[in-house]
Design a protein around this motif. Structure first.
Motif, PDB file in Angstrom:
ATOM      1  N   HIS A  99       0.860  -1.187   0.000  1.00  0.00           N
ATOM      2  CA  HIS A  99       0.000   0.000   0.000  1.00  0.00           C
ATOM      3  C   HIS A  99       0.902   1.245   0.000  1.00  0.00           C
TER       4      HIS A  99
ATOM      5  N   TRP B 181       0.944   4.454  -1.146  1.00  0.00           N
ATOM      6  CA  TRP B 181       0.536   5.806  -0.773  1.00  0.00           C
ATOM      7  C   TRP B 181       0.100   5.871   0.695  1.00  0.00           C
ATOM      8  N   ARG B 182      -0.698   4.894   1.105  1.00  0.00           N
ATOM      9  CA  ARG B 182      -1.170   4.903   2.494  1.00  0.00           C
ATOM     10  C   ARG B 182      -0.010   4.776   3.477  1.00  0.00           C
ATOM     11  N   ASP B 183       0.909   3.842   3.205  1.00  0.00           N
ATOM     12  CA  ASP B 183       2.024   3.627   4.128  1.00  0.00           C
ATOM     13  C   ASP B 183       3.032   4.764   4.091  1.00  0.00           C
TER      14      ASP B 183
ATOM     15  N   GLN C 229       2.171   7.904   3.686  1.00  0.00           N
ATOM     16  CA  GLN C 229       1.539   8.922   4.519  1.00  0.00           C
ATOM     17  C   GLN C 229       1.806   8.644   6.004  1.00  0.00           C
ATOM     18  N   GLU C 230       1.723   7.364   6.378  1.00  0.00           N
ATOM     19  CA  GLU C 230       2.014   6.994   7.761  1.00  0.00           C
ATOM     20  C   GLU C 230       3.486   7.249   8.094  1.00  0.00           C
TER      21      GLU C 230
END
Length: 373
Positions: free
Chosen positions: A95, A97-99, A101-102
């Motif tokens: 993932h 983009w999601r990771d 961001q994190e």
């Protein structure tokens, strides 16, 4: 720039990648350099979150040349760089983009605040360091010969105003400027902007070459030999001076402040990030420290999670201000306890006791968590 392994695996690696990135980017006549620059840019970013700042000088240093091929080269560097970062970051494979961001959130919104002493004043993430702190550190920790040669090199680059010179100045100045911004983590002295000192060493090399070339213009051969001998002696003196501090190189202060003793007298921290915690220091602590603090020291040394439970809280006047005063007193007496969570309890009344295990679970979860920095 050198210290023991736990230091070198973080910031020295970042410094090395960033320096190599700048050097390879100067090989612009070669088309193959574009791919190499892209890969190095993302390896710099992957070494530590601070590495993303390497893009700030990289892009404008290509734009200011005004040459079409240098500007268009960014169309190769940016996508290949992003692909490289993804390939060398397994946590982002599923993932991206999601990771990512994190990854950014964990680095940009840190709740941990490590205080620091700067000329006798206490600063942290809220009460941030003065904007000029990076320049002050440059002048008081850089070995004097390297400091002087770097000033000569910086002046030479600003006079030349050619592409490589301006690029070098931009790469050096980036972290110096970022360090001056409010709410930037203040701890560990120069460690958080170490790459700036790597580029200062390059500027010192430029300054040494400038003096070397200037000496060749002397008609008197003895004067030329004297100047060149002084350059060699300056570089050797800087190396010898740093060798005296190894492996506690984060504790280095130059003669402008009287070395580490003079810096400590001025209210600067004589050691950062436990780099001076060796066998002699541990022996002294065991002989002069109270039993509870000694046990906490053993746990800290072995990398265990720690919670400081303050019993008999009913004996402390109520109110956050009074408890903050107690915590500050503990942190002043034991500075290493500053980042340890503290919990006020009363064994007599049971107040706060139920909060112990939830806090234990949080600390244990935090200790198991892997954060890429």
């Amino acid at each position: 720039l050198f210290s023991e392994a736990h230091f070198a695996t973080l910031d020295a690696q970042l410094t090395a990648w960033w320096l190599i990135l700048w050097a390879v980017d100067q090989l612009r006549p070669s088309d193959n350099a574009l791919v190499r620059v892209a890969i190095l840019a993302r390896l710099t970013s992957a070494a530590k979150f601070t590495g993303w700042l390497a893009w700030l000088p990289l892009i404008p240093s290509r734009l200011i040349t005004g040459e079409r091929r240098h500007v268009l080269g960014l169309l190769v560097i940016i996508p290949v760089g992003l692909l490289t970062f993804w390939l060398v970051s397994p946590p982002l494979w599923h993932h991206p983009w999601r990771d990512f961001q994190e990854h950014a959130r964990l680095n940009l919104h840190r709740t941990m605040s490590v205080p620091i002493s700067f000329f006798g004043e206490r600063y942290d993430n809220v009460d941030t360091l003065p904007w000029y702190n990076a320049v002050v550190w440059l002048f008081i920790v850089t070995p004097l010969p390297i400091l002087i040669l770097g000033i000569i090199g910086l002046s030479s680059c600003l006079r030349r105003r050619d592409g490589p010179s301006i690029s070098l100045v931009l790469h050096w100045a980036t972290l110096m400027i970022v360090r001056a911004l409010p709410h930037v983590p203040p701890h560990d002295g120069i460690r958080l902007f170490l790459p700036a000192f790597g580029f200062w060493c390059v500027l010192a090399g430029v300054g040494a070459q400038q003096l070397w070339d200037t000496s060749s213009r002397f008609v008197d051969g003895r004067r030329m030999i004297l100047v060149r001998a002084a350059v060699v002696a300056a570089l050797a003196a800087g190396a010898a001076n740093m060798a005296r501090y190894y492996p506690q190189t984060l504790s280095h202060y130059n003669l402008l402040v009287g070395g580490v003793r003079g810096a400590a007298a001025l209210g600067m921290e004589p050691a950062y990030w436990w780099d001076s915690l060796d066998a002699d220091v541990l022996t002294w602590l065991n002989q002069h420290t109270e039993q509870d603090a000694r046990i906490a020291g053993y746990a800290w040394e072995r990398g265990r999670g720690l919670i400081l439970v303050l019993n008999k809280s009913d004996a402390v006047p109520s109110g956050p201000a009074r408890r903050e005063h107690v915590v500050r007193g503990i942190d002043d007496k034991y500075p290493s306890f500053g980042i340890i969570p503290k919990l006020f309890v009363s064994a007599t009344s049971g107040k706060g006791v139920d909060d112990i295990w939830p806090l234990v679970d949080r600390v244990a979860a935090a200790q198991r968590q892997h954060i890429q920095t």
